[in-house]
Design a protein around this motif. Sequence first.
Motif, PDB file in Angstrom:
ATOM      1  N   LYS A 295       0.838  -1.200   0.000  1.00  0.00           N
ATOM      2  CA  LYS A 295       0.000   0.000   0.000  1.00  0.00           C
ATOM      3  C   LYS A 295       0.878   1.258   0.000  1.00  0.00           C
ATOM      4  N   SER A 297       3.932   1.341  -1.196  1.00  0.00           N
ATOM      5  CA  SER A 297       4.542   1.388  -2.531  1.00  0.00           C
ATOM      6  C   SER A 297       3.598   2.052  -3.535  1.00  0.00           C
ATOM      7  N   GLU A 298       2.308   1.776  -3.398  1.00  0.00           N
ATOM      8  CA  GLU A 298       1.330   2.412  -4.278  1.00  0.00           C
ATOM      9  C   GLU A 298       1.298   3.923  -4.059  1.00  0.00           C
ATOM     10  N   GLY A 301       4.248   5.346  -5.687  1.00  0.00           N
ATOM     11  CA  GLY A 301       4.032   5.408  -7.124  1.00  0.00           C
ATOM     12  C   GLY A 301       3.191   6.614  -7.519  1.00  0.00           C
ATOM     13  N   GLN A 302       2.178   6.913  -6.722  1.00  0.00           N
ATOM     14  CA  GLN A 302       1.334   8.079  -6.976  1.00  0.00           C
ATOM     15  C   GLN A 302       2.142   9.373  -6.872  1.00  0.00           C
ATOM     16  N   SER A 349       7.152  -4.322  -5.640  1.00  0.00           N
ATOM     17  CA  SER A 349       6.971  -2.890  -5.409  1.00  0.00           C
ATOM     18  C   SER A 349       7.050  -2.116  -6.728  1.00  0.00           C
ATOM     19  N   CYS A 352       3.851  -2.613  -8.585  1.00  0.00           N
ATOM     20  CA  CYS A 352       2.773  -1.791  -8.021  1.00  0.00           C
ATOM     21  C   CYS A 352       2.869  -0.354  -8.515  1.00  0.00           C
ATOM     22  N   GLN A 353       4.090   0.199  -8.480  1.00  0.00           N
ATOM     23  CA  GLN A 353       4.283   1.582  -8.902  1.00  0.00           C
ATOM     24  C   GLN A 353       4.023   1.745 -10.400  1.00  0.00           C
ATOM     25  N   ILE A 356       0.329   1.898 -10.989  1.00  0.00           N
ATOM     26  CA  ILE A 356      -0.212   3.215 -10.636  1.00  0.00           C
ATOM     27  C   ILE A 356       0.034   4.195 -11.777  1.00  0.00           C
TER      28      ILE A 356
END
Length: 367
Positions: A295, A297-298, A301-302, A349, A352-353, A356
């Motif tokens: 979460k 990592s997301e 990414g944002q 990770s 995930c990024q 995003i």
Amino acid sequence: MSKLNIETIKFPGLELKRPVIISGPCSAETEEQVLTTAKELAAIGVKIFRAGIWKPRTRPGAFEGVGSLGLPWLKRVKEETGMFIGVEVATSHHVYEALKFGVDMVWVGARTSANPFAVQEVADALKGVNIPVFVKNPVNPDLDLWIGALERINGAGITQLGAIHRGFSTYDKSEFRNHPQWQIPIELHRRIPELPIITDPSHIGGTRDLIADISQEAMDLNFDGLIIEAHTCPEKAWSDASQQVTPARLKEILDNLVLRRPKIGDTPRNALDELRKKIDELDNQLLDVLNERMKISEAIGQYKYENNITILQTRRYDEIMKDRVGRAASRGLDAEFATKIFESIHEESISCQSAIMNRELKRKEGK
């Protein structure tokens, strides 16, 4: 689960007990060497003799085996000692020649099992034959490729089927010649529980000093047997001298093996159940922590998307790996184990990024 039609492996007149032992020299060199080694192995109770007839080498110029010339020597071993004989095959010609001289079992080598066309050629040559056939794992760590090779052999009507775990090639520095990567044969056993698995400590270790420990680990994992290279005079062997043992040393290794119960049975389980319960609790905690980490990592990414920052930050990654592996070592954890864990975490990770950023780009394009 792979659906293979597998029957119990049989050698006429021989009751196979765990561990099944297959032994003999890496290469058949001379008739005298083959017969002497075989007789010494028979004297310590080995029932299945192996010798390399065709030796695939990494580079040309090395000894590549005596070829079909050595098959009559193996036939003499069978006649004079009563041992069963087995060889590695890589082509249809090898199969026909081996069968012509009464070989009792064959196996497909690691280089061959990595090539589906070569495996199919061997499978086609084996049609109509009812002998045990083993398949070594491919040189690269690819379980599906290994299972595919087994399926091809089985598809030719071979039901006396087994696998040989001989380790996997790696560029990483390791004490092993071929890293065992035990999780791969363990997963093979999980998928095909009825398939016999034989471990090859000689090719995994690459040195005779490691054979005893590797053999014990294979037994602790409840594998079915061992294929160990033995030579009457290992230091003078024409190939892989460092990984062969004398028959006398082989006897010592086998005599010292500890064979543990494969199942718990009716023994008291309270203590074991409690330990397993703790493992389950800790695994759940690990999953919760990993979920929280992803979460974050997301969120990173944002932030990177909004501030036009690249996903991969090599310096940060190097700092993390050095720090985490050091922390793992301070807690008594293996550095290689820690490295694999955090490499996997970092890879997820990054995924995930990337997800995003891709989502935000599509959203922007849709406006």
